[in-house]
Scaffold this motif. Structure first.
Motif, short mmCIF file in Angstrom:
data_model
loop_
_atom_site.label_atom_id
_atom_site.label_comp_id
_atom_site.label_asym_id
_atom_site.label_seq_id
_atom_site.Cartn_x
_atom_site.Cartn_y
_atom_site.Cartn_z
N LEU A 163 13.47 -2.69 3.45
CA LEU A 163 14.26 -3.44 2.48
C LEU A 163 14.67 -2.57 1.29
CD1 LEU A 163 12.14 -6.69 2.66
CD2 LEU A 163 14.52 -6.47 3.38
N ALA A 164 13.85 -1.59 0.97
CA ALA A 164 14.19 -0.69 -0.13
C ALA A 164 15.19 0.38 0.29
CB ALA A 164 12.92 0.00 -0.65
N GLY A 165 15.22 0.68 1.59
CA GLY A 165 16.04 1.79 2.07
C GLY A 165 17.16 1.41 3.01
N LEU A 166 17.04 1.82 4.28
CA LEU A 166 18.14 1.71 5.24
C LEU A 166 18.18 0.41 6.03
CD1 LEU A 166 18.32 5.31 6.79
CD2 LEU A 166 20.04 4.17 5.38
N GLY A 167 17.20 -0.46 5.83
CA GLY A 167 17.18 -1.71 6.60
C GLY A 167 16.27 -1.61 7.81
N ARG A 215 -3.68 5.75 6.24
CA ARG A 215 -2.78 6.81 5.79
C ARG A 215 -1.34 6.36 6.00
NH1 ARG A 215 -3.21 11.37 2.78
NH2 ARG A 215 -5.03 12.13 3.98
N HIS A 216 -0.56 6.39 4.94
CA HIS A 216 0.85 6.02 4.98
C HIS A 216 1.69 7.23 4.58
CE1 HIS A 216 -0.45 1.80 5.09
NE2 HIS A 216 -1.26 2.09 4.09
N LEU A 217 2.69 7.54 5.40
CA LEU A 217 3.61 8.64 5.11
C LEU A 217 5.03 8.10 5.12
CD1 LEU A 217 4.29 11.67 4.72
CD2 LEU A 217 4.35 11.86 7.23
N LEU A 218 5.73 8.29 4.01
CA LEU A 218 7.13 7.88 3.89
C LEU A 218 7.98 9.12 3.67
CD1 LEU A 218 9.25 5.57 3.57
CD2 LEU A 218 8.77 5.65 1.11
N GLU A 219 9.00 9.30 4.51
CA GLU A 219 9.91 10.43 4.39
C GLU A 219 11.34 9.93 4.38
OE1 GLU A 219 7.53 13.98 6.67
OE2 GLU A 219 8.56 12.52 7.93
N ALA A 220 12.17 10.55 3.55
CA ALA A 220 13.58 10.15 3.48
C ALA A 220 14.41 11.36 3.06
CB ALA A 220 13.78 9.03 2.47
N ARG A 221 15.66 11.36 3.49
CA ARG A 221 16.60 12.38 3.04
C ARG A 221 17.98 11.74 2.91
NH1 ARG A 221 19.78 14.27 7.12
NH2 ARG A 221 19.14 13.77 9.24
N GLY A 222 18.76 12.32 2.02
CA GLY A 222 20.10 11.79 1.78
C GLY A 222 20.78 12.60 0.69
N ALA A 223 21.80 12.02 0.10
CA ALA A 223 22.57 12.72 -0.93
C ALA A 223 21.71 13.11 -2.12
CB ALA A 223 23.74 11.85 -1.38
N PHE A 224 20.64 12.36 -2.37
CA PHE A 224 19.76 12.62 -3.52
C PHE A 224 18.90 13.85 -3.32
CE2 PHE A 224 16.93 10.80 -0.51
CZ PHE A 224 15.65 11.22 -0.84
N ALA A 267 0.81 -1.22 0.00
CA ALA A 267 0.00 0.00 0.00
C ALA A 267 0.84 1.27 0.00
CB ALA A 267 -0.92 0.00 1.22
N LEU A 268 2.15 1.13 -0.11
CA LEU A 268 3.04 2.28 0.00
C LEU A 268 3.58 2.67 -1.37
CD1 LEU A 268 4.28 4.07 2.19
CD2 LEU A 268 6.20 2.49 2.31
N ALA A 269 3.61 3.96 -1.64
CA ALA A 269 4.17 4.48 -2.89
C ALA A 269 5.60 4.96 -2.64
CB ALA A 269 3.32 5.63 -3.41
N GLY A 270 6.36 5.07 -3.72
CA GLY A 270 7.68 5.68 -3.64
C GLY A 270 8.84 4.76 -3.37
N LEU A 271 8.60 3.44 -3.28
CA LEU A 271 9.72 2.54 -2.98
C LEU A 271 10.72 2.47 -4.12
CD1 LEU A 271 8.27 -0.45 -0.97
CD2 LEU A 271 9.03 1.79 -0.21
N ASP A 272 10.27 2.72 -5.35
CA ASP A 272 11.21 2.75 -6.47
C ASP A 272 12.19 3.91 -6.30
OD1 ASP A 272 9.14 4.56 -6.78
OD2 ASP A 272 9.02 4.35 -8.95
N ALA A 273 11.67 5.08 -5.90
CA ALA A 273 12.53 6.25 -5.68
C ALA A 273 13.44 6.04 -4.47
CB ALA A 273 11.67 7.50 -5.49
N LEU A 274 12.90 5.44 -3.41
CA LEU A 274 13.70 5.19 -2.21
C LEU A 274 14.85 4.24 -2.52
CD1 LEU A 274 14.00 5.61 0.86
CD2 LEU A 274 12.51 3.63 1.17
N SER A 275 14.56 3.18 -3.26
CA SER A 275 15.60 2.22 -3.62
C SER A 275 16.66 2.85 -4.50
CB SER A 275 14.97 1.02 -4.32
OG SER A 275 15.94 0.05 -4.64
N ALA A 276 16.23 3.71 -5.42
CA ALA A 276 17.19 4.41 -6.28
C ALA A 276 18.05 5.37 -5.45
CB ALA A 276 16.45 5.17 -7.37
#
Length: 263
Positions: A193-197, A215-224, A120-129
């Motif tokens: 599994l797509a991101g930091l473990g 409601r699902h909220l995914l947040e990430a930050r990094g070099a990208f 049910a979560l979006a954005g795992l392709d971007a997170l993995s990239a």
């Protein structure tokens, strides 16, 4: 395309409809003895319904799909992969258990592919990239109606009947969340599994009487840069713990295995 399904319940029923629309057919269902009659009543007569893995595998599906829960995946996943079958799994949270993850990875290295959908979560392709460039932080927040948390460990952490405003009742790592809430936190595992473990992904779970779905909220930050994705998913009528997107994501993963153009 022939599909064998491990565990046939509300998730399996929703998955079947989408698979058939995509031109696939369920040829076999594997379940516990106690659930076989229910599955037989729900499926066409030409579908093999059995509690015996050998009989299930003998139907030679092109792909197997797991909808059996954590214990079902632990029991049947490694041998499905070891037998050379590609396996798409719903119970991703089971991989938070290190021995289970190791067994599945070892079997996949020698046999079929282990396919992990986004659920049910979006954005795992971007997170993995983004992981390729380096991630500094990944955080997941789940907001579900109090009734969606009934029958889980949340009942010992918060008064679900008394919740009148959005309330955080759990904060911790993805591993802790996935193991403590196996029916609710499969998306947590997929994001890990797509991101930091599992041990570096931070999770907050909330009981929220104001939401009309999950409601699902995914947040990430990094070099990208930074990523923030929010999904409000309708729930399965038969199971408010599960979003309708979950079986749709499973179906997408299955059907993509045989597509010549994949998006």
């Amino acid at each position: 395309m022939k599909v064998g399904i491990i565990g046939y319940g509300a998730m399996g029923a929703a998955l079947r409809e989408t698979l058939e629309e995509g031109g696939a057919k369920i040829v076999a269902a594997l379940g516990r003895e106690a659930s076989l009659e229910t599955a037989k009543a729900a499926l066409p007569d030409d579908v093999t319904v059995t509690a015996d893995f050998a009989a299930f595998a003998a139907t030679r599906p092109d792909v197997m799909v797991e909808c059996a829960g954590h214990e079902g995946l632990r029991q049947h996943g490694p041998r499905a992969l070891a037998a050379g079958f590609d396996l798409v799994i719903a119970s991703v949270g089971a991989l938070a258990d290190a021995p289970t993850e190791a067994a599945l990875r070892e079997a996949a290295a020698k046999g079929g592919r282990l396919v992990i959908p986004a659920g049910a979560l979006a954005g795992l392709d971007a997170l993995s990239a983004a992981r390729r460039a380096g991630l500094d932080e990944v955080r997941y927040v789940s907001r579900k109606a109090p009734r969606a948390w009934r029958g889980t460990a949340a009942e010992t952490m918060v008064d679900l009947d008394g919740v009148t405003a959005p309330t955080i009742f759990f904060e911790g790592t993805a591993r802790e969340a996935a193991l403590a809430f196996p029916q609710n936190a499969n998306v947590v595992a997929a994001a890990s599994l797509a991101g930091l473990g599992f041990d570096a992904t931070q999770v907050a779970l909330m009981a929220d009487p104001t939401v009309t779905g999950n409601r699902h909220l995914l947040e990430a930050r990094g070099a990208f840069g930074e990523l923030s994705i929010s999904v409000l998913a309708r729930t399965l009528p038969a199971n408010p713990k599960t979003s309708w997107l979950a079986p749709l994501s499973l179906a997408r993963a299955v059907l993509n295995l045989h597509e010549r153009v994949v998006v």
